[in-house]
Design an enzyme around this catalytic site. Structure first.
Site, short mmCIF file in Angstrom:
data_model
loop_
_atom_site.label_atom_id
_atom_site.label_comp_id
_atom_site.label_asym_id
_atom_site.label_seq_id
_atom_site.Cartn_x
_atom_site.Cartn_y
_atom_site.Cartn_z
N GLU A 1 -3.72 2.31 -7.39
CA GLU A 1 -4.09 3.39 -6.49
C GLU A 1 -3.16 4.59 -6.70
O GLU A 1 -2.04 4.60 -6.15
CB GLU A 1 -3.96 2.94 -5.04
N HIS B 1 0.86 -1.20 0.00
CA HIS B 1 0.00 0.00 0.00
C HIS B 1 0.90 1.24 0.00
O HIS B 1 1.97 1.23 0.61
CB HIS B 1 -0.91 -0.01 1.23
P1 PGA Z 1 -9.45 6.33 0.49
O1 PGA Z 1 -8.26 5.29 0.70
O2 PGA Z 1 -10.62 5.54 -0.08
O3 PGA Z 1 -9.73 6.86 1.86
O4 PGA Z 1 -8.97 7.37 -0.46
C1 PGA Z 1 -7.99 4.35 -0.30
C2 PGA Z 1 -6.89 3.44 0.11
O5 PGA Z 1 -6.01 3.80 0.89
O6 PGA Z 1 -6.86 2.29 -0.37
#
Ligand code: PGA
Length: 247
Positions: free
Chosen positions: A165, A96
């Site tokens: 992401e 992540h």
């Molecule tokens: P968020 O986080 O939906 O709060 O933007 C996404 C994530 O960290 O996977």
């Protein structure tokens, strides 16, 4: 056909009673949704408690950890291994952006963690994304994913999930556009198996999830903030099911 997925990452939030309530609300609220894999990822300390709440009930509601160490055991104070996690959970988020940025996780470390997860029989959810949007973003993300999957063979690629992401959208007030995300995902698709689900994460909410789910390239979502509210998360699960036409 790839399975649609929605993953809720609770991050370092909830106390024990919040975790129990949230898991129970989600379990009961998604009972009638079939064929969408729903995964919740509480803090490691609540995994056992939450596994007891959800596992006995519905097969398509799964549990994931937010991180693992790449070794199985040893003198690594504070760490949790894949072989420990597999006793209670099926998935693990790896790489992540918050771990890459705050805990110095490199692509090399991520690749070792992915291998450890697969060896233990866990499904790794491998996160990649560019820090800043630029013309070179796609090249940067493709390189990141390739390096994060070094040593992973073709069969194993079918067992992972990739989460695209963009770091600038995670925890922010504006997501990437579905068109832009689909373009990036198309490039990542060439690296993995046709069976590998690739999902989007970064400011997903009930106001924008429709537009992501309309794109055939995007197999699901990874949700942070909105997964901490049971009703909101259930709503998102229903939208994924509705748009992927398999409620
Ligand atoms: P968020 O986080 O939906 O709060 O933007 C996404 C994530 O960290 O996977």
């Amino acid at each position: 056909m790839r399975r649609p997925l929605i993953i809720g990452n609770w991050k370092m939030n909830t106390n024990i009673s919040d975790a129990v309530v949230l898991a129970t609300v989600i379990r009961d609220g998604v009972e009638d949704i079939s064929n969408v894999e729903i995964v919740i990822c509480p803090p490691a300390i609540w995994l056992t408690e939450v596994s007891e709440i959800i596992h006995k009930n519905i097969g398509h509601l799964g549990l994931g950890a937010q991180n693992i160490h790449y070794l199985t055991d040893g003198s690594y104070t504070g760490e949790v291994s894949a072989t420990m996690v597999r006793d209670v959970a099926k998935y693990v988020i790896i790489g992540h952006s918050e771990r890459r940025n705050s805990f110095a996780e490199t692509n090399g470390i991520v690749a070792r963690k992915v291998a450890a997860a697969l060896d233990a029989g866990l499904v790794p959810i491998v996160c990649v994304g560019e820090k800043k949007k630029s013309e070179k973003s796609a090249v940067e993300i493709v390189k990141q994913l390739k390096e994060s999957l070094v040593g992973i063979n073709k069969n194993e690629l079918e067992q992972i999930v990739v989460a695209y992401e963009p770091v600038w959208a995670v925890g922010a007030d504006e997501p990437a556009t579905p068109e832009y995300s689909a373009q990036i995902i198309n490039q990542l698709r060439a690296i993995v198996s046709p069976q590998t689900p690739i999902i989007y994460g970064g400011d997903v909410s009930s106001g924008n999830i429709y537009s992501f789910m309309q794109r055939p390239e995007i197999d699901g979502v990874l949700v942070g903030r909105e997964s901490l509210n049971g009703q909101n998360f259930i709503k998102l699960c229903r939208i994924v099911a509705e748009y992927k036409k398999i409620i």
